[in-house]
Design an enzyme around this catalytic site. Structure first.
Site, PDB file in Angstrom:
ATOM      1  N   TYR A  51       0.864  -1.183   0.000  1.00  7.93           N
ATOM      2  CA  TYR A  51       0.000   0.000   0.000  1.00  7.93           C
ATOM      3  C   TYR A  51       0.894   1.223   0.000  1.00  7.93           C
ATOM      4  O   TYR A  51       1.847   1.285   0.766  1.00  7.93           O
ATOM      5  CB  TYR A  51      -0.933   0.013   1.228  1.00  7.93           C
ATOM      6  CG  TYR A  51      -2.368   0.101   0.777  1.00  7.93           C
ATOM      7  CD1 TYR A  51      -2.855   1.281   0.229  1.00  7.93           C
ATOM      8  CD2 TYR A  51      -3.211  -1.001   0.835  1.00  7.93           C
ATOM      9  CE1 TYR A  51      -4.151   1.349  -0.254  1.00  7.93           C
ATOM     10  CE2 TYR A  51      -4.502  -0.934   0.351  1.00  7.93           C
ATOM     11  CZ  TYR A  51      -4.970   0.256  -0.197  1.00  7.93           C
ATOM     12  OH  TYR A  51      -6.240   0.319  -0.679  1.00  7.93           O
ATOM     13  N   GLU A  53      -0.245   4.922  -0.628  1.00  6.82           N
ATOM     14  CA  GLU A  53      -0.930   6.192  -0.915  1.00  6.82           C
ATOM     15  C   GLU A  53       0.050   7.354  -0.846  1.00  6.82           C
ATOM     16  O   GLU A  53       0.903   7.407   0.048  1.00  6.82           O
ATOM     17  CB  GLU A  53      -2.071   6.423   0.093  1.00  6.82           C
ATOM     18  CG  GLU A  53      -3.300   5.607  -0.241  1.00  6.82           C
ATOM     19  CD  GLU A  53      -4.482   5.939   0.666  1.00  6.82           C
ATOM     20  OE1 GLU A  53      -4.343   6.796   1.556  1.00  6.82           O
ATOM     21  OE2 GLU A  53      -5.545   5.321   0.465  1.00  6.82           O
ATOM     22  N   ASP A 196      -6.291  12.455 -25.815  1.00  9.36           N
ATOM     23  CA  ASP A 196      -6.444  11.087 -25.318  1.00  9.36           C
ATOM     24  C   ASP A 196      -5.875  10.152 -26.381  1.00  9.36           C
ATOM     25  O   ASP A 196      -6.519   9.861 -27.390  1.00  9.36           O
ATOM     26  CB  ASP A 196      -7.933  10.811 -25.071  1.00  9.36           C
ATOM     27  CG  ASP A 196      -8.192   9.411 -24.535  1.00  9.36           C
ATOM     28  OD1 ASP A 196      -7.287   8.561 -24.641  1.00  9.36           O
ATOM     29  OD2 ASP A 196      -9.307   9.170 -24.025  1.00  9.36           O
ATOM     30  N   THR A 222      -3.908   5.151 -22.060  1.00 16.56           N
ATOM     31  CA  THR A 222      -3.885   3.856 -21.403  1.00 16.56           C
ATOM     32  C   THR A 222      -2.539   3.230 -21.740  1.00 16.56           C
ATOM     33  O   THR A 222      -1.858   3.641 -22.685  1.00 16.56           O
ATOM     34  CB  THR A 222      -5.012   2.940 -21.911  1.00 16.56           C
ATOM     35  OG1 THR A 222      -4.932   2.863 -23.340  1.00 16.56           O
ATOM     36  CG2 THR A 222      -6.380   3.467 -21.518  1.00 16.56           C
ATOM     37  N   LYS A 225      -2.803  -0.754 -24.750  1.00 17.61           N
ATOM     38  CA  LYS A 225      -3.243  -0.928 -26.145  1.00 17.61           C
ATOM     39  C   LYS A 225      -2.004  -1.027 -27.039  1.00 17.61           C
ATOM     40  O   LYS A 225      -1.222  -1.948 -26.853  1.00 17.61           O
ATOM     41  CB  LYS A 225      -4.234   0.170 -26.503  1.00 17.61           C
ATOM     42  CG  LYS A 225      -5.493   0.057 -25.606  1.00 17.61           C
ATOM     43  CD  LYS A 225      -6.512   1.155 -25.801  1.00 17.61           C
ATOM     44  CE  LYS A 225      -7.642   1.002 -24.789  1.00 17.61           C
ATOM     45  NZ  LYS A 225      -8.578   2.147 -24.827  1.00 17.61           N
ATOM     46  N   ARG A 231      -2.594  -3.396 -18.029  1.00 17.08           N
ATOM     47  CA  ARG A 231      -3.794  -2.560 -17.993  1.00 17.08           C
ATOM     48  C   ARG A 231      -3.573  -1.455 -16.977  1.00 17.08           C
ATOM     49  O   ARG A 231      -3.351  -1.706 -15.801  1.00 17.08           O
ATOM     50  CB  ARG A 231      -5.008  -3.399 -17.595  1.00 17.08           C
ATOM     51  CG  ARG A 231      -5.270  -4.535 -18.546  1.00 17.08           C
ATOM     52  CD  ARG A 231      -6.674  -5.035 -18.398  1.00 17.08           C
ATOM     53  NE  ARG A 231      -7.583  -4.057 -18.929  1.00 17.08           N
ATOM     54  CZ  ARG A 231      -8.021  -4.065 -20.184  1.00 17.08           C
ATOM     55  NH1 ARG A 231      -7.632  -4.995 -21.018  1.00 17.08           N
ATOM     56  NH2 ARG A 231      -8.847  -3.142 -20.595  1.00 17.08           N
TER      57      ARG A 231
HETATM   58  C1  LIG Z   1      -9.568   2.610 -23.995  1.00 15.59           C
HETATM   59  C2  LIG Z   1      -9.856   4.057 -23.964  1.00 15.59           C
HETATM   60  C3  LIG Z   1     -10.198   4.726 -22.776  1.00 15.59           C
HETATM   61  C4  LIG Z   1     -10.550   4.033 -21.485  1.00 15.59           C
HETATM   62  O1  LIG Z   1      -9.688   3.167 -20.963  1.00 15.59           O
HETATM   63  P1  LIG Z   1     -10.171   2.046 -19.910  1.00 15.59           P
HETATM   64  O2  LIG Z   1      -8.869   1.554 -19.416  1.00 15.59           O
HETATM   65  O3  LIG Z   1     -10.977   1.061 -20.679  1.00 15.59           O
HETATM   66  O4  LIG Z   1     -10.962   2.737 -18.854  1.00 15.59           O
HETATM   67  C5  LIG Z   1     -10.344   6.095 -22.815  1.00 15.59           C
HETATM   68  N1  LIG Z   1     -10.194   6.775 -23.953  1.00 15.59           N
HETATM   69  C6  LIG Z   1      -9.887   6.165 -25.119  1.00 15.59           C
HETATM   70  C7  LIG Z   1      -9.729   6.976 -26.349  1.00 15.59           C
HETATM   71  C8  LIG Z   1      -9.712   4.790 -25.162  1.00 15.59           C
HETATM   72  O5  LIG Z   1      -9.449   4.199 -26.324  1.00 15.59           O
END
Ligand SMILES: *Cc1c(COP(=O)(O)O)cnc(C)c1O
Length: 409
Positions: A51, A53, A196, A222, A225, A231
């Site tokens: 933990y 924080e 994003d 993220t 991907k 993750r």
């Molecule tokens: C995958 C994705 C997210 C969200 O990610 P999670 O890990 O599924 O919450 C946000 N924005 C975009 C553009 C994404 O492709």
């Protein structure tokens, strides 16, 4: 130690089945990938037991001497790789990371401009059913009839609505995102631009998609991907916004960070910094273009007429076949994709006209442009002639010849 029949028979059996499923099927989900054994090892490590924080050097728990070094290493690797001032590597995933951007830079009720979900945006960019659409006033832009983001519409909406934050990026955008144009619009209307890059972070790092750095003061990605990590998610920003971002993530939204994930992010960033990763990113795009070209030859409509990235959106409208039955037929043939709305979809959202595919996972398994021709032909056989069973066998054969990292060969 690995999970075996003696530790938990039921879960061990499920994991074995999933391994076999992943090994024998062709994954075209554009947001999925295979992590390396090193990333798997870090995320399954003893850091699960912690933990922590707070932030390195400023923790609310003792015993974080090593964890501090892990988190500093991950953040340093992120800032170096993306060329930003600051990286927060604690967000649990992409959606909470986006929520942190709202918490840091907007008040409930403020106007947010984002790409509409059916046009390729993400739920968290202000869509109705998301908390971001319920607590903020979500205004949406989309694509033109050519399937490309309508930047005139973005500018008109931005100047008319004066949003606090503009989001660019999405989940079904096959073309290069013009971060410079978004940056200019944001400056003109006094909004904060948040890029994003969840889908394309690996392409940005690999140099095959322009970087939002210098245009978007706040960047979210993220890590699981195209970046091929565990993750999780990261927030990248300039020095001016570092404090607001950190405060929003903790204590604003989260408690203890997932330190095992932080270690795995560090490993993935180390992998992404190697020259081979640029080759990987280039191959992802080359494969997507080859797959798109063959689908066009076979007579399929693609949103925007093709791709610049890892992602292809097949528009089945003129075939009269729904995206959902098509995706389910492909799944039975061992080709995993997902049904998706297409811009200006004439069908309902739960039974839309599109199938979304992408090449990050198949490229990680070492498939090349010649294999993309084969894959396009399989897709065509399944969708047009229902040849599921024979394609399933051929898929399994190809995948057996291309074992995935982290999976038993
Ligand atoms: C995958 C994705 C997210 C969200 O990610 P999670 O890990 O599924 O919450 C946000 N924005 C975009 C553009 C994404 O492709």
């Amino acid at each position: 130690m690995t999970l075996t029949a003696t530790t938990d028979l039921e879960v061990a059996e499920l994991l074995r089945a999933e391994e076999e499923f992943q090994a024998s099927t062709l994954r075209l989900i554009p947001s999925e990938n295979y992590v390396s054994p090193a990333v798997l090892a870090a995320s399954g490590s003893v850091l699960q037991n912690k933990y922590s924080e707070g932030y390195p050097g400023r923790r609310y728990y003792e015993g974080n001497q090593i964890v501090d070094r892990v988190e500093r290493l991950a953040a340093e690797r992120a800032t170096r790789l993306f060329g930003v001032d600051h990286a927060n590597v604690q967000p649990y995933s992409g959606s909470p990371a986006n929520l942190a951007i709202y918490l840091a830079f907007a008040e409930p009720g403020d106007t947010i401009l984002g790409m509409g979900l059916p046009m390729g945006g993400h739920l968290t960019h202000g869509w109705d059913v998301s908390a971001t659409g319920r607590w903020f006033r979500g205004i949406r832009y989309g694509v033109g009839q050519d399937g490309r983001i309508d930047l005139d519409q973005v500018r008109d909406l931005a100047l008319a609505e004066r949003p606090k934050i503009i989001f660019c990026g999405g989940t079904a955008i096959p073309r290069t995102i013009d971060f410079a144009a978004f940056g200019e619009i944001a400056r003109e209307c006094g909004a904060l631009l948040a890029a994003d890059i969840s889908h394309i972070a690996g392409l940005v790092v690999g140099g095959v998609h322009p970087s939002p750095v210098g245009h978007a003061p706040v960047i979210m990605t993220t890590t699981h991907k195209t970046l091929r990590g565990p993750r999780g998610a990261m927030l990248l920003c300039d020095a001016d916004r570092a404090k607001a971002i950190d405060r929003a993530v903790f204590p604003g939204l989260q408690g203890g960070p997932h330190d095992h994930t932080t270690a795995a992010i560090a490993v993935a960033l180390g992998e992404a910094a190697r020259p081979e990763f640029a080759d990987y990113a280039r191959a992802v795009v080359d494969n997507a273009k080859a797959l798109a070209d063959r689908l066009l030859e076979l007579g399929y409509d693609l949103v925007s007429g093709g791709t610049d990235t890892h992602l292809i959106l097949i528009d089945l409208t003129t075939t009269g076949i729904g995206g959902k039955p098509a995706a389910k037929a492909l799944d039975r043939a061992g080709i995993v994709a997902n049904y998706n709305t297409v811009p200006f979809d004439t069908r309902k959202p739960f039974d839309p006209s599109g199938v979304r595919i992408g090449t990050p996972a198949v490229t990680t398994r070492g498939l090349g442009t010649a294999d993309m021709i084969t894959i396009a032909d399989w897709i065509d056989r399944v969708i047009r002639t229902g040849d599921e069973e024979r394609v399933r066998g051929e898929v399994a054969e190809l995948m057996a010849a291309h074992p995935a990292p982290g999976l038993p060969a």
